[in-house]
Design a protein around this motif. Structure first.
Motif, PDB file in Angstrom:
ATOM      1  N   ARG A  45       0.868  -1.173   0.000  1.00 43.73           N
ATOM      2  CA  ARG A  45       0.000   0.000   0.000  1.00 43.73           C
ATOM      3  C   ARG A  45       0.904   1.222   0.000  1.00 43.73           C
ATOM      4  O   ARG A  45       1.745   1.392   0.890  1.00 43.73           O
ATOM      5  CB  ARG A  45      -0.910   0.021   1.224  1.00 43.73           C
ATOM      6  CG  ARG A  45      -1.836   1.248   1.286  1.00 43.73           C
ATOM      7  CD  ARG A  45      -2.691   1.224   2.530  1.00 43.73           C
ATOM      8  NE  ARG A  45      -3.582   0.057   2.534  1.00 43.73           N
ATOM      9  CZ  ARG A  45      -4.108  -0.470   3.627  1.00 43.73           C
ATOM     10  NH1 ARG A  45      -3.804   0.049   4.821  1.00 43.73           N
ATOM     11  NH2 ARG A  45      -4.918  -1.514   3.540  1.00 43.73           N
ATOM     12  N   GLU A  46       0.755   2.054  -1.044  1.00 42.96           N
ATOM     13  CA  GLU A  46       1.599   3.245  -1.209  1.00 42.96           C
ATOM     14  C   GLU A  46       3.082   2.874  -1.144  1.00 42.96           C
ATOM     15  O   GLU A  46       3.885   3.492  -0.435  1.00 42.96           O
ATOM     16  CB  GLU A  46       1.254   4.301  -0.148  1.00 42.96           C
ATOM     17  CG  GLU A  46      -0.175   4.813  -0.260  1.00 42.96           C
ATOM     18  CD  GLU A  46      -0.497   5.844   0.811  1.00 42.96           C
ATOM     19  OE1 GLU A  46       0.338   6.045   1.714  1.00 42.96           O
ATOM     20  OE2 GLU A  46      -1.587   6.436   0.738  1.00 42.96           O
ATOM     21  N   ASN A  47       3.420   1.833  -1.879  1.00 44.35           N
ATOM     22  CA  ASN A  47       4.799   1.351  -2.022  1.00 44.35           C
ATOM     23  C   ASN A  47       5.400   0.808  -0.729  1.00 44.35           C
ATOM     24  O   ASN A  47       6.613   0.585  -0.651  1.00 44.35           O
ATOM     25  CB  ASN A  47       5.704   2.469  -2.571  1.00 44.35           C
ATOM     26  CG  ASN A  47       5.330   2.872  -3.976  1.00 44.35           C
ATOM     27  OD1 ASN A  47       4.943   2.034  -4.792  1.00 44.35           O
ATOM     28  ND2 ASN A  47       5.418   4.169  -4.258  1.00 44.35           N
ATOM     29  N   GLU A  48       4.585   0.595   0.269  1.00 41.94           N
ATOM     30  CA  GLU A  48       5.056   0.009   1.524  1.00 41.94           C
ATOM     31  C   GLU A  48       4.424  -1.370   1.718  1.00 41.94           C
ATOM     32  O   GLU A  48       3.209  -1.538   1.511  1.00 41.94           O
ATOM     33  CB  GLU A  48       4.699   0.907   2.715  1.00 41.94           C
ATOM     34  CG  GLU A  48       5.512   2.193   2.799  1.00 41.94           C
ATOM     35  CD  GLU A  48       6.964   1.938   3.178  1.00 41.94           C
ATOM     36  OE1 GLU A  48       7.239   0.890   3.800  1.00 41.94           O
ATOM     37  OE2 GLU A  48       7.818   2.795   2.861  1.00 41.94           O
ATOM     38  N   MET A  49       5.238  -2.357   2.111  1.00 40.72           N
ATOM     39  CA  MET A  49       4.728  -3.689   2.367  1.00 40.72           C
ATOM     40  C   MET A  49       3.863  -3.667   3.620  1.00 40.72           C
ATOM     41  O   MET A  49       4.320  -3.316   4.703  1.00 40.72           O
ATOM     42  CB  MET A  49       5.913  -4.658   2.557  1.00 40.72           C
ATOM     43  CG  MET A  49       5.527  -6.123   2.590  1.00 40.72           C
ATOM     44  SD  MET A  49       6.972  -7.162   2.949  1.00 40.72           S
ATOM     45  CE  MET A  49       8.076  -6.687   1.628  1.00 40.72           C
ATOM     46  N   GLU A  55      -2.259 -18.938   1.514  1.00 37.68           N
ATOM     47  CA  GLU A  55      -3.430 -19.757   1.194  1.00 37.68           C
ATOM     48  C   GLU A  55      -4.619 -18.823   0.996  1.00 37.68           C
ATOM     49  O   GLU A  55      -4.594 -17.956   0.151  1.00 37.68           O
ATOM     50  CB  GLU A  55      -3.641 -20.833   2.250  1.00 37.68           C
ATOM     51  CG  GLU A  55      -2.505 -21.858   2.266  1.00 37.68           C
ATOM     52  CD  GLU A  55      -2.780 -23.042   3.175  1.00 37.68           C
ATOM     53  OE1 GLU A  55      -3.809 -23.074   3.870  1.00 37.68           O
ATOM     54  OE2 GLU A  55      -1.925 -23.958   3.184  1.00 37.68           O
ATOM     55  N   ASN A  56      -5.672 -18.933   1.788  1.00 38.73           N
ATOM     56  CA  ASN A  56      -6.841 -18.066   1.595  1.00 38.73           C
ATOM     57  C   ASN A  56      -6.887 -16.905   2.585  1.00 38.73           C
ATOM     58  O   ASN A  56      -7.876 -16.178   2.631  1.00 38.73           O
ATOM     59  CB  ASN A  56      -8.132 -18.882   1.721  1.00 38.73           C
ATOM     60  CG  ASN A  56      -8.261 -19.914   0.623  1.00 38.73           C
ATOM     61  OD1 ASN A  56      -7.923 -19.647  -0.522  1.00 38.73           O
ATOM     62  ND2 ASN A  56      -8.757 -21.094   0.961  1.00 38.73           N
ATOM     63  N   LEU A  57      -5.820 -16.732   3.358  1.00 38.76           N
ATOM     64  CA  LEU A  57      -5.799 -15.677   4.375  1.00 38.76           C
ATOM     65  C   LEU A  57      -5.144 -14.414   3.837  1.00 38.76           C
ATOM     66  O   LEU A  57      -4.077 -14.469   3.211  1.00 38.76           O
ATOM     67  CB  LEU A  57      -5.031 -16.149   5.609  1.00 38.76           C
ATOM     68  CG  LEU A  57      -5.633 -17.295   6.419  1.00 38.76           C
ATOM     69  CD1 LEU A  57      -4.702 -17.645   7.577  1.00 38.76           C
ATOM     70  CD2 LEU A  57      -7.017 -16.926   6.934  1.00 38.76           C
ATOM     71  N   ILE A  58      -5.769 -13.276   4.074  1.00 40.48           N
ATOM     72  CA  ILE A  58      -5.168 -11.973   3.804  1.00 40.48           C
ATOM     73  C   ILE A  58      -4.794 -11.371   5.155  1.00 40.48           C
ATOM     74  O   ILE A  58      -5.665 -11.024   5.958  1.00 40.48           O
ATOM     75  CB  ILE A  58      -6.137 -11.052   3.043  1.00 40.48           C
ATOM     76  CG1 ILE A  58      -6.504 -11.675   1.696  1.00 40.48           C
ATOM     77  CG2 ILE A  58      -5.502  -9.676   2.828  1.00 40.48           C
ATOM     78  CD1 ILE A  58      -7.515 -10.861   0.903  1.00 40.48           C
ATOM     79  N   VAL A  59      -3.507 -11.276   5.403  1.00 41.47           N
ATOM     80  CA  VAL A  59      -2.989 -10.824   6.695  1.00 41.47           C
ATOM     81  C   VAL A  59      -2.400  -9.429   6.516  1.00 41.47           C
ATOM     82  O   VAL A  59      -1.538  -9.211   5.665  1.00 41.47           O
ATOM     83  CB  VAL A  59      -1.918 -11.791   7.231  1.00 41.47           C
ATOM     84  CG1 VAL A  59      -1.417 -11.330   8.598  1.00 41.47           C
ATOM     85  CG2 VAL A  59      -2.464 -13.211   7.293  1.00 41.47           C
ATOM     86  N   GLU A  60      -2.854  -8.477   7.323  1.00 37.15           N
ATOM     87  CA  GLU A  60      -2.366  -7.108   7.245  1.00 37.15           C
ATOM     88  C   GLU A  60      -1.661  -6.734   8.544  1.00 37.15           C
ATOM     89  O   GLU A  60      -1.959  -7.275   9.607  1.00 37.15           O
ATOM     90  CB  GLU A  60      -3.526  -6.147   6.987  1.00 37.15           C
ATOM     91  CG  GLU A  60      -4.252  -6.408   5.674  1.00 37.15           C
ATOM     92  CD  GLU A  60      -5.438  -5.489   5.491  1.00 37.15           C
ATOM     93  OE1 GLU A  60      -5.305  -4.487   4.750  1.00 37.15           O
ATOM     94  OE2 GLU A  60      -6.500  -5.764   6.098  1.00 37.15           O
ATOM     95  N   MET A  66       6.308  -6.511   8.680  1.00 40.17           N
ATOM     96  CA  MET A  66       6.280  -7.337   7.474  1.00 40.17           C
ATOM     97  C   MET A  66       7.674  -7.473   6.871  1.00 40.17           C
ATOM     98  O   MET A  66       8.073  -8.548   6.414  1.00 40.17           O
ATOM     99  CB  MET A  66       5.309  -6.746   6.450  1.00 40.17           C
ATOM    100  CG  MET A  66       3.855  -6.810   6.875  1.00 40.17           C
ATOM    101  SD  MET A  66       3.312  -8.523   7.159  1.00 40.17           S
ATOM    102  CE  MET A  66       1.810  -8.263   8.103  1.00 40.17           C
ATOM    103  N   LYS A  67       8.440  -6.394   6.869  1.00 42.81           N
ATOM    104  CA  LYS A  67       9.808  -6.461   6.356  1.00 42.81           C
ATOM    105  C   LYS A  67      10.655  -7.402   7.201  1.00 42.81           C
ATOM    106  O   LYS A  67      11.457  -8.183   6.680  1.00 42.81           O
ATOM    107  CB  LYS A  67      10.427  -5.061   6.343  1.00 42.81           C
ATOM    108  CG  LYS A  67       9.833  -4.126   5.299  1.00 42.81           C
ATOM    109  CD  LYS A  67      10.496  -2.753   5.367  1.00 42.81           C
ATOM    110  CE  LYS A  67       9.892  -1.818   4.331  1.00 42.81           C
ATOM    111  NZ  LYS A  67      10.500  -0.449   4.403  1.00 42.81           N
ATOM    112  N   GLN A  68      10.488  -7.309   8.520  1.00 43.26           N
ATOM    113  CA  GLN A  68      11.245  -8.176   9.410  1.00 43.26           C
ATOM    114  C   GLN A  68      10.833  -9.639   9.237  1.00 43.26           C
ATOM    115  O   GLN A  68      11.673 -10.538   9.297  1.00 43.26           O
ATOM    116  CB  GLN A  68      11.063  -7.727  10.856  1.00 43.26           C
ATOM    117  CG  GLN A  68      11.726  -6.396  11.175  1.00 43.26           C
ATOM    118  CD  GLN A  68      11.442  -5.925  12.591  1.00 43.26           C
ATOM    119  OE1 GLN A  68      10.501  -6.397  13.247  1.00 43.26           O
ATOM    120  NE2 GLN A  68      12.250  -4.991  13.070  1.00 43.26           N
TER     121      GLN A  68
END
Length: 324
Positions: A45-49, A55-60, A66-68
């Protein structure tokens, strides 16, 4: 590693420990065993991870977390979207069977250079690809193979991101350079055998060096770490003998015959070419051979080591070199 994350607007807790990744809250829990079969697609999002799909999970979650997580997981699992993170830097070397190729990549963010081995899934098969990667990972833990940073996958290929290594021009070798080279090579193979790994494709094009001249092996496409036959161990030693023979052919400008090698080198060469033992412990006999006595008199610590300061005299790129 652990941090808070969000799935479908609910708070969860992500934890990576003991070769597993778990995501849970008071009512729901997901657990995944870490392996190369696990595939993660990173979200931005806006060039940031800021998340990933597993699988079927979207994890935010938080971008830093996230980088770590990506760095922490490293080569334990597989990612998608290699072109997001790396750009091509040239130097393509295609394997003889056209099932693999090796090239140089640049990390888009850090601008650091890496080697990338690309495996064609339809030719090799995913199970065999994963087996080779796992063998390289095990060998790299002991400093015997390139360090693995990440593994990516596309519809057609698997990409293995590794440390960048160099090849040395052997025409510039001096006598003691060859001794130290052979000593480190024998010791490297001894450690591989101790970990129940046979390389099966030892050749000069599969011997590389780090920037500080530490010897590392590549070319693990034929390697084996299960149900090993006795002759496979002996094959690695025999191929070291072939390398030694070729070194002294060039030294003495002889193409077809065995040359007279100083410091009882012919005795070592004969031992390598006619090695009978199947035990890695017996390789200590080779490392104690009188051929290596010059290294001892120079006060060199006889252990896996760098080839500095005199070894690296010229680096070159062989257009006909074989791929990893």
């Amino acid at each position: 590693m652990e941090f808070n994350c969000i799935i479908e607007r609910e708070s969860f807790y992500l934890n990576v420990k003991d070769k597993s990744l778990s995501i849970s809250n008071q009512s729901t829990s997901y657990t995944f065993d870490l392996s190369l079969k696990i595939i993660i697609t990173w979200l931005f999002r806006e060039n940031e991870m800021n998340g990933f799909i597993l699988e079927n999970l979207i994890v935010e979650g938080d971008s830093l977390n996230m980088k770590q997580l990506r760095s922490y997981l490293g080569g334990e699992i597989t990612y998608t979207g290699i072109q997001i993170f790396y750009s091509f830097n040239g130097e393509i070397n295609v394997g003889k069977n056209k099932a693999t190729k090796v090239c140089s990549l640049i990390n888009r963010q850090t601008k650091l250079k890496f080697s990338c081995k690309c495996f064609k899934k339809s030719v090799i098969g995913i199970e065999k690809i994963h087996k080779e990667i796992e063998i390289i990972k095990k060998a790299s833990q002991y400093g015997l193979a390139p360090k693995i940073y990440e593994c990516f996958s596309s519809n057609n290929c698997v990409y293995l991101i590794m440390e960048n290594l160099e090849r040395i021009q052997d025409q510039a070798f001096m006598e003691d350079d060859i001794m130290l080279f052979l000593y480190n090579l024998i010791q490297s193979i001894s450690l591989l055998h101790k970990e129940n790994i046979v390389h099966k494709s030892i050749k000069k094009s599969h011997i590389m060096f780090t920037e500080d001249n530490k010897l590392k092996l590549v070319g693990f496409g034929k390697a084996n770490n299960a149900n090993i036959q006795n002759n496979e161990f002996r094959l690695d030693i025999f191929k070291i003998g072939i390398i030694m023979h070729k070194f002294y052919q060039k030294q003495n400008f002889q193409d077809d015959q065995f040359s007279l090698i100083p410091d009882e080198g012919n005795s070592l060469l004969e031992s390598l070419l006619n090695w009978k033992s199947n035990s890695h412990f017996q390789l200590k006999e080779l490392l104690c051979h009188p051929y290596f006595k010059l290294l001892k008199t120079e006060g060199i610590s006889l252990q896996i080591q760098c080839m500095n300061p005199k070894f690296k005299t010229h680096i070159f790129q062989d257009e006909e070199q074989e791929s990893f």
